[in-house]
Design an enzyme around this catalytic site. Structure first.
Site, PDB file in Angstrom:
ATOM      1  N   LYS A  91       0.857  -1.186   0.000  1.00 40.68           N
ATOM      2  CA  LYS A  91       0.000   0.000   0.000  1.00 40.68           C
ATOM      3  C   LYS A  91       0.894   1.236   0.000  1.00 40.68           C
ATOM      4  O   LYS A  91       1.388   1.652   1.046  1.00 40.68           O
ATOM      5  CB  LYS A  91      -0.932   0.011   1.215  1.00 40.68           C
ATOM      6  CG  LYS A  91      -2.104   0.952   1.037  1.00 40.68           C
ATOM      7  CD  LYS A  91      -2.386   1.847   2.201  1.00 40.68           C
ATOM      8  CE  LYS A  91      -1.373   2.891   2.477  1.00 40.68           C
ATOM      9  NZ  LYS A  91      -1.200   3.954   1.469  1.00 40.68           N
ATOM     10  N   CYS A 125      13.880  11.306   7.428  1.00 35.46           N
ATOM     11  CA  CYS A 125      13.766  10.927   8.840  1.00 35.46           C
ATOM     12  C   CYS A 125      15.097  11.186   9.539  1.00 35.46           C
ATOM     13  O   CYS A 125      15.150  11.416  10.737  1.00 35.46           O
ATOM     14  CB  CYS A 125      13.366   9.469   8.958  1.00 35.46           C
ATOM     15  SG  CYS A 125      14.421   8.413   7.983  1.00 35.46           S
ATOM     16  N   GLU A 156       9.363   1.521  11.390  1.00 43.51           N
ATOM     17  CA  GLU A 156      10.427   2.535  11.409  1.00 43.51           C
ATOM     18  C   GLU A 156       9.754   3.898  11.343  1.00 43.51           C
ATOM     19  O   GLU A 156       8.996   4.169  10.408  1.00 43.51           O
ATOM     20  CB  GLU A 156      11.396   2.306  10.248  1.00 43.51           C
ATOM     21  CG  GLU A 156      12.165   0.996  10.392  1.00 43.51           C
ATOM     22  CD  GLU A 156      12.791   0.810  11.769  1.00 43.51           C
ATOM     23  OE1 GLU A 156      13.393   1.758  12.291  1.00 43.51           O
ATOM     24  OE2 GLU A 156      12.649  -0.285  12.344  1.00 43.51           O
ATOM     25  N   GLU A 169       8.827  16.509  15.681  1.00 43.20           N
ATOM     26  CA  GLU A 169       9.317  16.352  14.309  1.00 43.20           C
ATOM     27  C   GLU A 169       8.519  17.284  13.388  1.00 43.20           C
ATOM     28  O   GLU A 169       7.294  17.208  13.325  1.00 43.20           O
ATOM     29  CB  GLU A 169       9.151  14.903  13.829  1.00 43.20           C
ATOM     30  CG  GLU A 169       9.794  14.694  12.465  1.00 43.20           C
ATOM     31  CD  GLU A 169       9.603  13.281  11.905  1.00 43.20           C
ATOM     32  OE1 GLU A 169       8.487  12.757  11.964  1.00 43.20           O
ATOM     33  OE2 GLU A 169      10.600  12.727  11.386  1.00 43.20           O
TER      34      GLU A 169
HETATM   35  P1  NAD Z   1       2.720   8.672   7.428  1.00 44.98           P
HETATM   36  O1  NAD Z   1       2.800   7.974   8.732  1.00 44.98           O
HETATM   37  O2  NAD Z   1       1.749   9.765   7.280  1.00 44.98           O
HETATM   38  O3  NAD Z   1       2.376   7.610   6.280  1.00 44.98           O
HETATM   39  C1  NAD Z   1       3.167   6.463   6.067  1.00 44.98           C
HETATM   40  C2  NAD Z   1       2.327   5.429   5.347  1.00 44.98           C
HETATM   41  O4  NAD Z   1       1.279   5.012   6.222  1.00 44.98           O
HETATM   42  C3  NAD Z   1       1.651   5.953   4.085  1.00 44.98           C
HETATM   43  O5  NAD Z   1       1.687   4.949   3.094  1.00 44.98           O
HETATM   44  C4  NAD Z   1       0.231   6.191   4.541  1.00 44.98           C
HETATM   45  O6  NAD Z   1      -0.705   6.115   3.503  1.00 44.98           O
HETATM   46  C5  NAD Z   1       0.051   5.047   5.526  1.00 44.98           C
HETATM   47  N1  NAD Z   1      -1.035   5.182   6.494  1.00 44.98           N
HETATM   48  C6  NAD Z   1      -1.577   6.322   6.999  1.00 44.98           C
HETATM   49  N2  NAD Z   1      -2.552   5.999   7.902  1.00 44.98           N
HETATM   50  C7  NAD Z   1      -2.603   4.641   7.965  1.00 44.98           C
HETATM   51  C8  NAD Z   1      -3.381   3.699   8.697  1.00 44.98           C
HETATM   52  N3  NAD Z   1      -4.321   4.071   9.563  1.00 44.98           N
HETATM   53  N4  NAD Z   1      -3.147   2.382   8.516  1.00 44.98           N
HETATM   54  C9  NAD Z   1      -2.195   1.967   7.652  1.00 44.98           C
HETATM   55  N5  NAD Z   1      -1.448   2.804   6.919  1.00 44.98           N
HETATM   56  C10 NAD Z   1      -1.641   4.122   7.079  1.00 44.98           C
HETATM   57  O7  NAD Z   1       4.207   9.147   7.081  1.00 44.98           O
HETATM   58  P2  NAD Z   1       4.689   9.935   5.791  1.00 44.98           P
HETATM   59  O8  NAD Z   1       4.233  11.335   5.875  1.00 44.98           O
HETATM   60  O9  NAD Z   1       4.384   9.151   4.563  1.00 44.98           O
HETATM   61  O10 NAD Z   1       6.272   9.856   5.982  1.00 44.98           O
HETATM   62  C11 NAD Z   1       6.991  10.734   6.790  1.00 44.98           C
HETATM   63  C12 NAD Z   1       7.325  10.086   8.118  1.00 44.98           C
HETATM   64  O11 NAD Z   1       8.061   8.890   7.898  1.00 44.98           O
HETATM   65  C13 NAD Z   1       8.215  10.950   8.989  1.00 44.98           C
HETATM   66  O12 NAD Z   1       7.767  10.865  10.309  1.00 44.98           O
HETATM   67  C14 NAD Z   1       9.596  10.302   8.843  1.00 44.98           C
HETATM   68  O13 NAD Z   1      10.468  10.538   9.912  1.00 44.98           O
HETATM   69  C15 NAD Z   1       9.219   8.872   8.731  1.00 44.98           C
HETATM   70  N6  NAD Z   1      10.267   8.082   8.088  1.00 44.98           N
HETATM   71  C16 NAD Z   1      10.991   7.226   8.869  1.00 44.98           C
HETATM   72  C17 NAD Z   1      12.010   6.480   8.304  1.00 44.98           C
HETATM   73  C18 NAD Z   1      12.826   5.540   9.137  1.00 44.98           C
HETATM   74  O14 NAD Z   1      13.544   4.720   8.580  1.00 44.98           O
HETATM   75  N7  NAD Z   1      12.761   5.613  10.444  1.00 44.98           N
HETATM   76  C19 NAD Z   1      12.290   6.603   6.945  1.00 44.98           C
HETATM   77  C20 NAD Z   1      11.526   7.484   6.183  1.00 44.98           C
HETATM   78  C21 NAD Z   1      10.512   8.216   6.770  1.00 44.98           C
END
Ligand code: NAD
Length: 520
Positions: free
Chosen positions: A209, A324, A290, A420
């Site tokens: 997804k 991140c 993550e 963040e």
């Molecule tokens: P997000 O949490 O908004 O979304 C991540 C994914 O989760 C997307 O595909 C989204 O559609 C999905 N999602 C949202 N609600 C959901 C639910 N209820 N159930 C299942 N899936 C759901 O994050 P984002 O804005 O896409 O990414 C940015 C974040 O990711 C930042 O916090 C960043 O630090 C983190 N990040 C962490 C790493 C790491 O390795 N630690 C790497 C990259 C990004």
């Protein structure tokens, strides 16, 4: 032993766009991809193409009036069908020899390599990455495929166990089952591809997804999986709202594990939901999550200030601070604080901000209007919490552009020091000495990356022991983890420390089975 002859892993080299042949390749790819804007993409449920009545559009954040792709909003039924189909095919895919699965994943790497400029161009337009950032992302996707293919072969022939007298004792690793793969938009190819191929190469089937901000890149990747000969029943590409269908795939009783990368709040929600055992579920779901970061760079009094300024600048403003691993806190020793800020200000003001398809821009847009609003609102908070050094406002243009922003004299308990922001906003605070700097750096619920600039060996050693982060860097920037060299993942609210791109990563996609046979 494996019959598949494979050379040792090396990182994919980066194209240097200062060279005319690479620059021309990129320009041609940008034109080719531009000609495909607005195309509609189907859901792919175990090879079956489906449409839905509700659509989602992905936009060019450098020019939001441009529609990059039109995608289906998968329904709850599509979501359930995707899990069921993956479950049905799991016995077949898990029985495929590891070598064959590894070969397919190596073909994925090879196809992406052949189409590298084209993938770069999709990233430039759909995720707002500059050429160089896109090149880094696509190269990392290739690295993940190459690295995990090799690691899967190692898992298939583990080190021998202690052999008891009269027994043959062995340990084998079995795939888990259906994996739900939920990546973020900020490494729209690398993280998505890495999480997906790690699950597939170890014999699991998956429901992918992708993020609603970068679904076209995911659709292009799904094409590559098919072209590489991964059986279509092995995976589904389920576009749609995370909030609407995410819960369905996470809570489904036939889902065996969830591999998530994204924000803290969504990660915690998924972890909680996955902990429930719906009727008919026969296992405890495994969650690899993550999550976010609030990454700090310590600049010691004993350091080359120019090197430290460059390290902080790149870490804070590369990809507009939307990593991140981005540095969002600089902790600078009192002795060099003013000098550091003055040099940082002049360097930050020299950064160019504008459309990411224009090569000369160092920074492109932030991902969408919601992010723009949220970042600008944090900047307003920051202006009250500290002293604005530079930036602090949108940059010119139709896209979601924000100037690189530095806010100094921030208290460690201030919101912009703790939360963040995920944008080009750097909070700077003063430390009294190195111990105080470490104390401030560790004053966070996150623990993803961190860096220390110091020429003092004793202090560097102290940081090794006491700086509580999953990825520590000494005398270099805190972004740009390389597959194989910097296994990636963080502590505490940064997640489960899965160490993507490292030798332990694939263990999360398998379960060990010990077999002891009496032979005499
Ligand atoms: P997000 O949490 O908004 O979304 C991540 C994914 O989760 C997307 O595909 C989204 O559609 C999905 N999602 C949202 N609600 C959901 C639910 N209820 N159930 C299942 N899936 C759901 O994050 P984002 O804005 O896409 O990414 C940015 C974040 O990711 C930042 O916090 C960043 O630090 C983190 N990040 C962490 C790493 C790491 O390795 N630690 C790497 C990259 C990004």
């Amino acid at each position: 032993m494996t019959a598949l002859q494979i050379t040792p892993f090396v990182n994919e080299p980066y194209a240097d766009f200062a060279q005319p042949k690479h620059a021309e390749g990129m320009r041609n790819a940008l034109a080719k991809v531009r000609a495909e804007f607005g195309r509609e993409y189907d859901l792919l449920i175990a090879g079956e193409r489906r449409k839905s009545s509700a659509k989602l559009q992905s936009l060019n954040p450098s020019k939001p009036s441009e529609i990059i792709g039109v995608h289906q909003k998968g329904s709850e039924q599509d979501a359930r069908d995707a899990v069921e189909a993956a479950y049905a095919y799991f016995p077949s895919w898990s029985a495929v020899p590891a070598e064959q699965r590894a070969e397919s994943v190596l073909r994925v790497a090879s196809i992406i390599r052949q189409r590298k400029y084209e993938f770069n161009a999709w990233l430039v337009f759909e995720s707002g990455k500059t050429w160089a950032e896109a090149e880094g992302d696509v190269s990392e996707a290739i690295d993940f495929c190459e690295y995990y293919a090799r690691e899967a072969l190692k898992l298939a022939s583990p080190d021998p166990l202690v052999q008891l007298a009269g027994e043959r004792d062995e340990l084998v690793y079995l795939p888990l089952g259906v994996g739900v793969i939920i990546p973020p938009w900020n490494f729209p190819l690398a993280i998505m591809a890495g999480m997906t191929v790690a699950a597939l190469v170890t014999g699991n089937t998956v429901v992918l997804k992708p993020s609603s901000d970068t679904p076209t890149i995911a659709a292009k990747f799904a094409e590559v999986l098919l072209e590489a000969g991964i059986p279509p029943q092995c995976f589904s590409l389920l576009t749609g709202s995370g909030a609407a269908i995410g819960d369905v795939i996470v809570s489904h009783p036939k889902t065996r594990f969830i591999s998530f990368t994204g924000s803290r709040d969504v990660g915690l929600h998924i972890n909680e939901l996955a902990a429930k055992t719906p009727k008919g579920q026969r296992w405890i779901k495994r969650v690899v999550a993550e999550m976010g970061g609030k990454d700090a760079i310590i600049v010691d009094s004993e350091t080359d200030v120019d090197q430290a300024v460059l390290g902080v600048l790149n870490s804070a403003f590369g990809y507009q601070g939307q990593k991140c691993s981005a540095c969002s806190r600089a902790i600078v020793d009192d002795a060099i604080y003013d000098e550091f800020l003055a040099r940082l200000k002049s360097k930050a003001e020299a950064l160019t901000v504008g459309p990411s398809d224009e090569f000369q821009n160092y920074m492109g847009p932030v991902i969408n209007e919601r992010a723009r609003q949220s970042i600008l609102s944090y900047i307003e908070t920051g202006k009250k919490e500290g002293r604005l050094i530079t930036g602090g406002e949108p940059a010119a243009g139709e896209g979601y552009f924000i100037k690189p922003t530095v806010i100094a004299d921030i208290d460690a308990k201030a919101r912009i020091f703790q939360e963040e922001i995920f944008g080009p906003v750097l909070a700077v605070t003063k430390s009294k000495n190195f111990d105080h700097a470490l104390e401030l750096a560790n004053d966070s619920e996150y623990g993803l990356t961190g860096a220390v600039f110091t020429t003092n060996r004793t202090k560097a050693e102290k940081a090794r022991r006491q700086f509580f982060v999953g990825n520590l860097y000494i005398n270099r920037k805190c972004t740009g983890a390389m597959v194989g060299a910097h296994p990636f993942g963080g502590f505490n609210m940064s997640g489960t420390d899965s160490k993507a791109g490292g030798p332990d990563y694939l263990l999360q996609f398998v379960q060990g089975k010990s077999i002891a046979e009496k032979i005499s």
